[in-house]
Design a protein around this motif. Sequence first.
Motif, short mmCIF file in Angstrom:
data_model
loop_
_atom_site.label_atom_id
_atom_site.label_comp_id
_atom_site.label_asym_id
_atom_site.label_seq_id
_atom_site.Cartn_x
_atom_site.Cartn_y
_atom_site.Cartn_z
N ASP A 106 0.82 -1.21 0.00
CA ASP A 106 0.00 0.00 0.00
C ASP A 106 0.86 1.26 0.00
O ASP A 106 0.50 2.28 -0.60
CB ASP A 106 -0.92 0.02 1.21
CG ASP A 106 -1.98 -1.08 1.18
OD1 ASP A 106 -2.21 -1.64 0.09
OD2 ASP A 106 -2.56 -1.37 2.24
N ALA A 107 2.00 1.21 0.68
CA ALA A 107 2.85 2.39 0.80
C ALA A 107 3.62 2.69 -0.48
O ALA A 107 3.88 3.86 -0.80
CB ALA A 107 3.83 2.21 1.97
N HIS A 108 4.01 1.65 -1.23
CA HIS A 108 4.92 1.86 -2.35
C HIS A 108 4.27 1.75 -3.72
O HIS A 108 4.79 2.30 -4.69
CB HIS A 108 6.07 0.84 -2.26
CG HIS A 108 7.03 1.12 -1.15
ND1 HIS A 108 8.09 1.98 -1.28
CD2 HIS A 108 7.07 0.65 0.13
CE1 HIS A 108 8.75 2.04 -0.14
NE2 HIS A 108 8.15 1.25 0.74
N LEU A 109 3.17 1.05 -3.84
CA LEU A 109 2.56 0.86 -5.15
C LEU A 109 1.91 2.15 -5.64
O LEU A 109 1.11 2.75 -4.93
CB LEU A 109 1.50 -0.24 -5.07
CG LEU A 109 0.81 -0.62 -6.39
CD1 LEU A 109 1.77 -1.39 -7.29
CD2 LEU A 109 -0.45 -1.45 -6.11
N PRO A 110 2.23 2.62 -6.85
CA PRO A 110 1.54 3.78 -7.39
C PRO A 110 0.10 3.42 -7.76
O PRO A 110 -0.26 2.25 -7.76
CB PRO A 110 2.37 4.13 -8.63
CG PRO A 110 2.97 2.84 -9.06
CD PRO A 110 3.25 2.09 -7.78
N PRO A 111 -0.72 4.39 -8.07
CA PRO A 111 -2.10 4.08 -8.47
C PRO A 111 -2.13 3.16 -9.70
O PRO A 111 -1.48 3.43 -10.71
CB PRO A 111 -2.69 5.45 -8.79
CG PRO A 111 -1.88 6.41 -7.98
CD PRO A 111 -0.49 5.85 -7.98
N VAL A 112 -2.88 2.07 -9.60
CA VAL A 112 -2.98 1.10 -10.70
C VAL A 112 -4.43 0.71 -10.96
O VAL A 112 -4.70 -0.32 -11.56
CB VAL A 112 -2.13 -0.16 -10.43
CG1 VAL A 112 -0.65 0.18 -10.40
CG2 VAL A 112 -2.55 -0.84 -9.12
N ASP A 113 -5.37 1.56 -10.53
CA ASP A 113 -6.78 1.21 -10.70
C ASP A 113 -7.21 1.18 -12.16
O ASP A 113 -8.25 0.62 -12.49
CB ASP A 113 -7.65 2.19 -9.91
CG ASP A 113 -7.39 3.64 -10.29
OD1 ASP A 113 -6.27 4.11 -10.06
OD2 ASP A 113 -8.30 4.30 -10.84
#
Length: 358
Positions: A106-113
Motif C-alpha cells: 500500500d505504501a509503495h505501489l503507485p495508483p494502478v486502478d
Amino acid sequence: MNFLPALRRRGGGVGSAASATAIGLLLVGLVGCTGSIKHLHPFAGMQSVGCAGNPADALDLTYLGAGGFLMHWNGHAIMTAPFYSNPGLAHVGLGFPISPNTKLIDAHLPPVDDVEAILVGHSHYDHLMDAVYVGETHAPRAVFYGNETMAHILASRPKLHGRYVALDAQAGDWWQAGTWQYVADRSIRFMALRSEHAPHFMGIKMFGGDVDEDLSHLPRTAYGWKEGQTFAFLIDFLGPDGKPRVRLHYQDAGSNPPAGLIPPPDLLDNEPVDVAILCVASFGEVSDYPETVVHQLRPHTVILGHWESFFRSPDRPLRAVPFTDTKQFALRLTSALPDDARWYTPRPDAKLQICPRR
C-alpha cells in the motif's frame, strides 16, 4: 545463429523438506555474496528516450521493483507483476511461512486502478504473491495472464474468478509465433513466448515444478509458489492503424538461448524490437545471457529489471540481488549492444518516457 541444439530440460527444482532445509542453510551462509549496485548506475526520477518536448504518444514506464513495470500508453495501462513484500533470504530458504506485506504494498505501489492486464512471467512468490493482493485490492479491472500454474493458484481466490488466462497452449517459441492477446481497446497486444528460468545459484534451481490442480488456499511457503512454464513477453503498443509504434520484449528470468527469443521477423510483420527489458538476477547461471538476446533483438533501448535485492525491505537502502556479479553483467551488456543503443537501470519508482521511432 544456430539454435538447433535442444533446450535444456526444465527441471523440477528443489522441493522436498530435506533438500529445502539443506539449500536454505546454504543460502543463509552465502547471504553476503552480493555485487555492487554502482556498476549498474541506477537512476531515480525520469529519463526521456528519443523524445522532444512532451509528446502525446510516448510509452511511459515506471519501475516497480523486481520484475514489475507499470506501462501507460494512450490512456491505457498494463503492468508486469510487482513485488514489495521482500521476505528475508533465510526466511524464504528455510521454508518459513510468507504472505503479502500489505502495508509495504500500500505504501509503495503507485495508483494502478486503471490497469487492464497483469502479465506474470512465472509463478514464483516474488512474481505472483504480491500480484494477488494488488489484483484484488488496487487493480480491480485487471486480468492476469500467465501460466497454468498461476491459474491453479489464483483459483483459490474468489475475487479473481474469471480474471485469469493461462497462455501455455497459445505461447510462441523462437521458431513459431504464438497467439496475440489484445487488450486496452486493441491499442496494446502481447504474445507469450516459451522461456525458462535460470538456476538461482551454483546450478541449483529453487521452487521448480508445476501446480496441476486448483488450490483451496494460497501457498504458505516459497516452495509452494512453483515456477510453472516461464514466459517472456513480446508487447506491442499500437497506433490507430493497428501497427506497432513501440515494440518491447520483456523477460523476468534469465534463460539459455533460444528460450525466450522471438520468432523470425517474417512471422512478426517484420517490425523491429525497440525496447528490451532484461533480467539481471542469475544471469551467470545460463549461457550467453544477455548477449544472445541483445544480438537477436538489436533494441535501441535496454532496461534492466530484477537487479536489486528482493530480500530487503524497500524502505531500506538498495543492494544488488545476491549471487550476482553486477560488474560482469554491465561489461557483457555494453559489449553486446548496437552502437546506437543505450541501457538504463531504473531505481524503484523511477520512470522512463520512450517515444516511437517510426
